[in-house]
Enzyme design. Sequence first.
Site, mmCIF file in Angstrom:
data_model
loop_
_atom_site.group_PDB
_atom_site.id
_atom_site.type_symbol
_atom_site.label_atom_id
_atom_site.label_comp_id
_atom_site.label_asym_id
_atom_site.label_seq_id
_atom_site.Cartn_x
_atom_site.Cartn_y
_atom_site.Cartn_z
ATOM 1 C CB THR A 36 -0.894 0.042 1.254
ATOM 2 O OG1 THR A 36 -0.085 -0.305 2.368
ATOM 3 C CG2 THR A 36 -2.042 -0.933 1.151
ATOM 4 C CG ASP A 173 10.607 -1.872 3.851
ATOM 5 O OD1 ASP A 173 9.442 -1.977 4.263
ATOM 6 O OD2 ASP A 173 11.067 -2.566 2.930
HETATM 7 C C1 GLA Z 1 8.964 -4.124 0.459
HETATM 8 C C2 GLA Z 1 9.148 -2.667 0.068
HETATM 9 C C3 GLA Z 1 8.152 -1.778 0.813
HETATM 10 C C4 GLA Z 1 6.729 -2.300 0.677
HETATM 11 C C5 GLA Z 1 6.670 -3.792 0.988
HETATM 12 C C6 GLA Z 1 5.317 -4.375 0.708
HETATM 13 O O1 GLA Z 1 9.304 -4.344 1.786
HETATM 14 O O2 GLA Z 1 10.447 -2.239 0.352
HETATM 15 O O3 GLA Z 1 8.243 -0.460 0.345
HETATM 16 O O4 GLA Z 1 6.200 -2.011 -0.585
HETATM 17 O O5 GLA Z 1 7.622 -4.532 0.239
HETATM 18 O O6 GLA Z 1 4.376 -3.853 1.572
#
Ligand code: GLA
Length: 388
Positions: A36, A173
């Site tokens: 999202t 993240d």
């Molecule tokens: C990875 C990406 C994040 C996010 C997740 C899925 O961790 O780095 O930015 O999009 O996947 O939620």
Amino acid sequence: MMEIDYVRSRFIKHFDGKTGNVYASPGRINLIGEHTDYNGGFVFPGAVDKGIMAEMRANGTEDTVMAYAIDLKDRVDFHLNDPAGPRASWARYIYGIALEMKKLGVPVKGFNIAFAGDVPLGAGMSSSAAMESCFACGLNDIFGDNKVSQWDMALAGQATEHNYCGVNCGIMDQFASVFGKAGCLMRLDCRSREFEYFPFKPDGYRLVLLDSVVKHQLAGSPYNDRRNSCENVVKHIQAKHPEGKFETLRDCTWEQLDEVRAEVGEEDYKRAKFVLGEKDRVLGVCDALNEGDYEKVGELMYQTHEGLSKDYEVSCEELDFLNDIARECGVTGSRIMGGGFGGCTINLVRNDLYRQFIATAKQKFNEKYGHEPKIYDVVIGDGSRKLC
Ligand code: GLA
């Protein structure tokens, strides 16, 4: 968290015997709100008590970086002014974040760095964001007088992924790694960047990760394709509604999605359908948490898994199997966590069921795949910081 001495002894040994400053940044979990972030929606992450620790020190050169990856026993030296940068994938995080911090006005010069991690690689707990935010924190302190804000450091980490590592990730993240706070999850609105801390003390329940040990690597994975599908749907909706402003799927309704279903095709339709559903589920989880209704939280987690597996198609056989075991054991909630294509499931388990669930999962997974899943009990920890 690992011991400072572990990193320090290597830093001393591999360079000129002098010590530097030590920084740490965590990996993350995400309770709900997957894929999202790059769609302008909500996420619900928290930092963990595992991460990356780095010792760093300016080395007096104009642009020479001497880097040592302790866990890999690998040494790479490179120049910040070299437009190609280093080839080793771990060293590209250092190179990338250094150049991104320079763009933010930090006069980064040559430095020595040694780092190690206890956040499992490829488990979907964002070891890469932990590296980026740890190195950003160090460079900001050593060369930038700590002038760069937390948000800008998170964005520099994201830009490192985009510009040097080939992953068009969202902001979740890096945000979680920089802003994490012990005992708290965070609800982030990825469009406005407003967020709030949510103390997470689920009475009678706990969170545990089951790592399938299927290697999760987002670079070169269909992660970027998923993002393209979402953007394609938005483009079509925008074309149908020139009067409106549609930047991400966050701006789109179910009706608008249905209108473009035939033209975008079934695959892109399914991707967008998952994202719209997930947006609602995060808000549902917030309400449920406010009411202390963990059974509801768990139900929404299962729905997310279903969507990630069938509509977004980022699961794999092993993760679906772990999800099935959770259901069979009566676990409250379970789903794939993170980008997908391997890695972990996150499970919300009643305390009284915990031992039996773990034992069953280990046994059944072992019978089928010849090895046990790895188990990580979730402890919600602090974000990026200087240790000494
Ligand atoms: C990875 C990406 C994040 C996010 C997740 C899925 O961790 O780095 O930015 O999009 O996947 O939620």
